[in-house]
Design an enzyme around this catalytic site. Structure first.
Site, PDB file in Angstrom:
ATOM      1  CG  ASP A 103       0.024  -3.992   2.970  1.00 53.88           C
ATOM      2  OD1 ASP A 103       0.432  -3.437   1.921  1.00 53.88           O
ATOM      3  OD2 ASP A 103      -0.345  -3.361   3.969  1.00 53.88           O
TER       4      ASP A 103
ATOM      5  CG  HIS B  14      -0.466   0.316   2.496  1.00 50.33           C
ATOM      6  ND1 HIS B  14      -0.127  -0.644   3.434  1.00 50.33           N
ATOM      7  CD2 HIS B  14      -0.203   1.507   3.086  1.00 50.33           C
ATOM      8  CE1 HIS B  14       0.302  -0.045   4.534  1.00 50.33           C
ATOM      9  NE2 HIS B  14       0.282   1.249   4.350  1.00 50.33           N
TER      10      HIS B  14
ATOM     11  N   GLY C 175       3.270   6.444   8.091  1.00 51.22           N
ATOM     12  CA  GLY C 175       4.679   6.728   7.848  1.00 51.22           C
ATOM     13  C   GLY C 175       5.553   5.602   8.369  1.00 51.22           C
ATOM     14  CG  ASN C 176       5.926   3.868  12.308  1.00 56.73           C
ATOM     15  OD1 ASN C 176       5.341   4.664  13.010  1.00 56.73           O
ATOM     16  ND2 ASN C 176       7.206   3.573  12.483  1.00 56.73           N
ATOM     17  CB  SER C 177       3.018   1.850   6.145  1.00 59.28           C
ATOM     18  OG  SER C 177       1.792   1.750   6.808  1.00 59.28           O
TER      19      SER C 177
END
Lengths: 295, 184
Positions: B71, B42, B139-141
């Site tokens: 993901d 994503h 933003g950690n993704s």
């Protein structure tokens, strides 16, 4: 990084230990809660999560469903005790060592699931409970379904039972020693008696003049608006209009405090009440009664 | 002995990148395997993205493989040699300490710490995820969830009920393998 690794392994080991005696408690319509196999055949959980007295079940760590009966409740500390045929289910290791502010602790939920943090304060910031030892305020997240589960130290020993239902805005744990005391009561009497005074009260402000006469800085107390006939309160001579300031040395600042300061082991004991009658301070000795059990 | 979270943060910052796609910072990524970046599907929308490290910005990378189900996305770095992360060889244990490094709300290289809360599916009969009691934010993704030796145990993907959800490293290994990329 060795110290971190050692701590990490210790925490993971503690969770594995706890997973052997942590059970699921199915006592309410919504999602279930957690319980601790505290003594052989006795599961401790949070009272507010056991909404029914019958058809309660317990889910063992291996997934088995065990039938449970409610052995007793102590709503004052949000504690319920269930009797189960536990067989070879592991029994929790309880530590009598009191928790200290700053200790690293883990809360364990059924599954097992784990959450970690610190003991942030002793007491819930409002009341002191010298009778029972203070509650532990926790800097950790109690996730849905955690209530009734154990608070453990880094060695996997139980230092308390967690609950999110007993104090708004606080994640708290009932110290293990308090749970033990209630279990002793259950063993001794075969039930957990519910303390009974027989008064109806409302919160009332203490005017400054009265505070001075009482020698207290307490701003509120409760005023007695009803005394039930043949109750401990009636026997002690309490009257409608008496202002009840403290019980057994603990401040009573609102009606809820009365419930919170009275504990099962005090049934049959005599406590001293500080009362203002017609603006005059006086002490009243009262023998705590037991609330009649529901048929 | 000191608990050296700072040293751990340094180790992980060197192998955590910022992924920028279509001109906007979309998330984080992990430098692994050598010459590649693993991130969330994503986070990546186009086939060419820009990578930023602690020292260098505007590095180019191409999308090699993408799995919306897991993901996960795999990017190949173009013409640059960068350090490579270490991945854990064993599964995370419930209760063990973990840290996340990423760029929550654009704050570069932020470290958060917690423990593994549970390992299990999100929905009934689903694949297992690591549920961690660690504070994450957008933003950690795509960034690493690592154990305290600095080895990556999962790729942070989302937040649910206040918990961080990470793709376990075993599924990341399978994904990279199925993309035809060898890893040590």
């Amino acid at each position: 990084m060795d110290a971190l690794l050692a701590l990490s392994n210790e925490l993971a080991g503690a969770v594995e230990q706890a997973a052997r005696y942590v059970v699921g408690v199915n006592g309410r319509r919504r999602f279930g809660s957690t319980g601790v196999h505290w003594q052989q055949g006795l599961v401790v959980t949070a009272d507010h999560t056991v909404e029914v007295d019958e058809d309660v079940t317990v889910t063992a760590p291996d997934g088995r469903t065990l039938t449970a009966t409610v052995a007793g409740r102590d709503p004052a500390i949000d504690l319920a005790v269930l009797r189960v045929d536990a067989g070879d289910l592991a029994v929790a290791e309880i530590t009598a060592e009191p928790a200290r502010v700053g200790h690293i602790v883990l809360a364990i939920g059924r599954g097992p699931r784990a959450s970690w943090g610190l003991v942030s304060a002793i007491g819930d910031g409002r009341r002191r409970r010298p009778e029972t030892g203070d509650w532990l305020s926790l800097d950790l997240t109690l996730y849905p379904g955690f209530s009734g589960g154990p608070l453990i130290d880094a060695r996997g020993r139980v230092v308390g039972m967690t609950t999110s239902g007993a104090a708004r805005h606080f994640q708290i744990a009932i110290p293990a020693a308090t749970v033990d005391r209630t279990l002793d009561e259950l063993m001794r009497r075969g039930r957990i008696p519910r303390p009974y005074l027989g008064v109806g009260t409302q919160a009332v402000r203490l005017p400054e003049a009265l505070r001075e006469r009482l020698g207290t800085d307490q701003r509120t107390a409760v005023i007695i608006v009803d005394v039930q006939a043949d109750s401990p309160a009636a026997a002690a001579g309490l009257m409608v209009g008496d202002v009840l300031v403290s019980l057994g040395g603990t401040r009573i600042t609102e009606p809820g405090d009365l419930r919170a300061v009275l504990h099962p082991h005090q049934v049959g004991e005599t406590v001293t009440l500080s009362v203002a009658r017609g603006g005059e301070p006086r002490e009243v000795r009262l023998t705590v009664g037991e609330k009649a059990r529901r048929a | 002995m000191p608990l050296d979270f700072a040293g751990l943060a340094d180790t992980l910052r060197r192998v955590t990148v910022e992924v920028t796609d279509d001109g906007a910072a979309r998330g984080s990524g992990v430098l692994w395997p050598r010459g590649y970046v693993v991130t969330n599907a994503h986070v990546v929308r186009r086939s060419r993205v820009t990578i930023g490290t602690l020292e260098r910005d505007h590095l180019q990378a191409h999308l090699v493989a993408r799995s919306a189900d897991d993901d996960l996305a795999l990017l190949r770095l173009v013409g640059v040699e960068l350090p490579t992360a270490t991945v854990a060889e064993t599964a995370a244990r419930i209760g063990s300490l973990v840290v996340a490094v990423g760029h929550p709300f654009g704050l570069r290289g932020a470290l958060t710490a917690g423990i593994v809360h549970a390992i299990g599916p999100i929905a009934r009969n689903g694949v297992p995820w690591i549920h961690a009691d660690v504070r994450l934010a957008p933003g950690n993704s795509g960034g690493p969830l690592a154990d305290v030796s600095g080895a990556v145990v999962g790729i942070n993907a989302m937040v649910a009920g206040g918990l961080a959800l990470a793709v376990p490293i075993s599924r990341v290994l399978d994904f990279v393998r199925s993309a035809g990329v060898a890893h040590p």
